[in-house]
Design a protein around this motif. Structure first.
Motif, short mmCIF file in Angstrom:
data_model
loop_
_atom_site.label_atom_id
_atom_site.label_comp_id
_atom_site.label_asym_id
_atom_site.label_seq_id
_atom_site.Cartn_x
_atom_site.Cartn_y
_atom_site.Cartn_z
N LEU A 10 -16.75 -29.76 5.55
CA LEU A 10 -18.15 -29.80 5.13
C LEU A 10 -19.06 -29.53 6.32
CD1 LEU A 10 -20.47 -30.29 3.20
CD2 LEU A 10 -20.15 -32.77 3.54
N GLY A 11 -18.74 -30.08 7.48
CA GLY A 11 -19.53 -29.84 8.70
C GLY A 11 -19.62 -28.37 9.04
N ARG A 12 -18.52 -27.64 8.89
CA ARG A 12 -18.52 -26.20 9.14
C ARG A 12 -19.38 -25.47 8.11
NH1 ARG A 12 -13.23 -27.60 10.44
NH2 ARG A 12 -12.36 -26.86 8.46
N ALA A 13 -19.31 -25.90 6.85
CA ALA A 13 -20.11 -25.27 5.80
C ALA A 13 -21.60 -25.51 6.01
CB ALA A 13 -19.68 -25.78 4.43
N ILE A 14 -21.96 -26.72 6.44
CA ILE A 14 -23.37 -27.03 6.73
C ILE A 14 -23.87 -26.15 7.87
CG2 ILE A 14 -24.94 -28.79 7.66
CD1 ILE A 14 -23.36 -30.86 5.97
N SER A 15 -23.08 -26.03 8.93
CA SER A 15 -23.47 -25.17 10.06
C SER A 15 -23.65 -23.73 9.61
CB SER A 15 -22.44 -25.25 11.18
OG SER A 15 -22.53 -26.49 11.82
N LYS A 16 -22.75 -23.24 8.79
CA LYS A 16 -22.86 -21.87 8.27
C LYS A 16 -24.13 -21.72 7.45
CE LYS A 16 -20.29 -18.35 5.76
NZ LYS A 16 -19.04 -18.00 5.08
N ALA A 17 -24.43 -22.70 6.61
CA ALA A 17 -25.64 -22.67 5.79
C ALA A 17 -26.91 -22.65 6.65
CB ALA A 17 -25.67 -23.86 4.83
N GLU A 18 -26.85 -23.30 7.80
CA GLU A 18 -28.02 -23.36 8.69
C GLU A 18 -28.04 -22.20 9.69
OE1 GLU A 18 -27.65 -27.39 10.20
OE2 GLU A 18 -29.02 -28.10 8.64
#
Length: 176
Positions: free
Chosen positions: A52-60
């Protein structure tokens, strides 16, 4: 409910999957027009939180991995899972999903767990939706971050709600 508060910092303790199942079965008793059950929950532990942390970074638009999901040992994703209905509009189905999440947060608190409901603009991002395996008719409403309640002083108590300002009567009809 009078003592309920949001716990932004929690310990590494968390309820077991079996404990969570019992609480979810109770939380699912919220008012639900036509019994559509327009919600589901996703349990995130361990490396799920890193994904999830990687997905949040990608989204940002960032590289690497956000540490936000590591703030608690258990995250529970709240998903509005919309059903086709001529009687129950989409907003009401989202309200049911929100009601389940709130009821679950109260049950977790009552069971001794620290809980905070976290959201963010990235809850609507493609990268985060994909990481959660959301379907076409689903939206992520946020996560309950759950962990042990750390020792704390009496400071930080919430003020009581002034119900007189929030509970009103229907206005009198205008005279012709």
């Amino acid at each position: 409910m009078r003592a309920r508060r949001s716990w932004s910092k929690v310990t590494d303790d968390a309820p077991t999957h079996a404990e969570l199942l019992r609480l979810v079965s109770v939380a699912g008793r919220v008012a639900d027009h036509s019994s559509l059950q327009p919600w589901r929950l996703i349990e995130l532990r361990g490396t799920d939180r890193e994904r999830l942390g990687r997905a949040i970074s990608k989204a940002e638009g960032d590289k690497g991995s956000s540490t936000k999901p590591l703030r608690a040992p258990l995250l529970i994703a709240i998903v509005a899972s919309y059903r086709k209905s001529d009687k129950v509009p989409r907003w009401e189905q989202e309200a049911v999903a929100s009601g389940v999440a709130h009821a679950l947060s109260l049950l977790l608190d009552e069971a001794g767990w620290g809980v905070i409901w976290r959201t963010g603009h990235y809850t609507r991002s493609k990268a985060v939706a994909k990481a959660h395996g959301l379907k076409k008719d689903e939206e992520l409403l946020g996560w309950l971050y759950v962990g042990g309640k750390p020792p704390r002083s009496g400071a930080g108590r919430r003020k009581a709600v002034d119900a007189r300002k929030l509970l009103t009567r229907m206005p009198k009809p205008a005279k012709d």
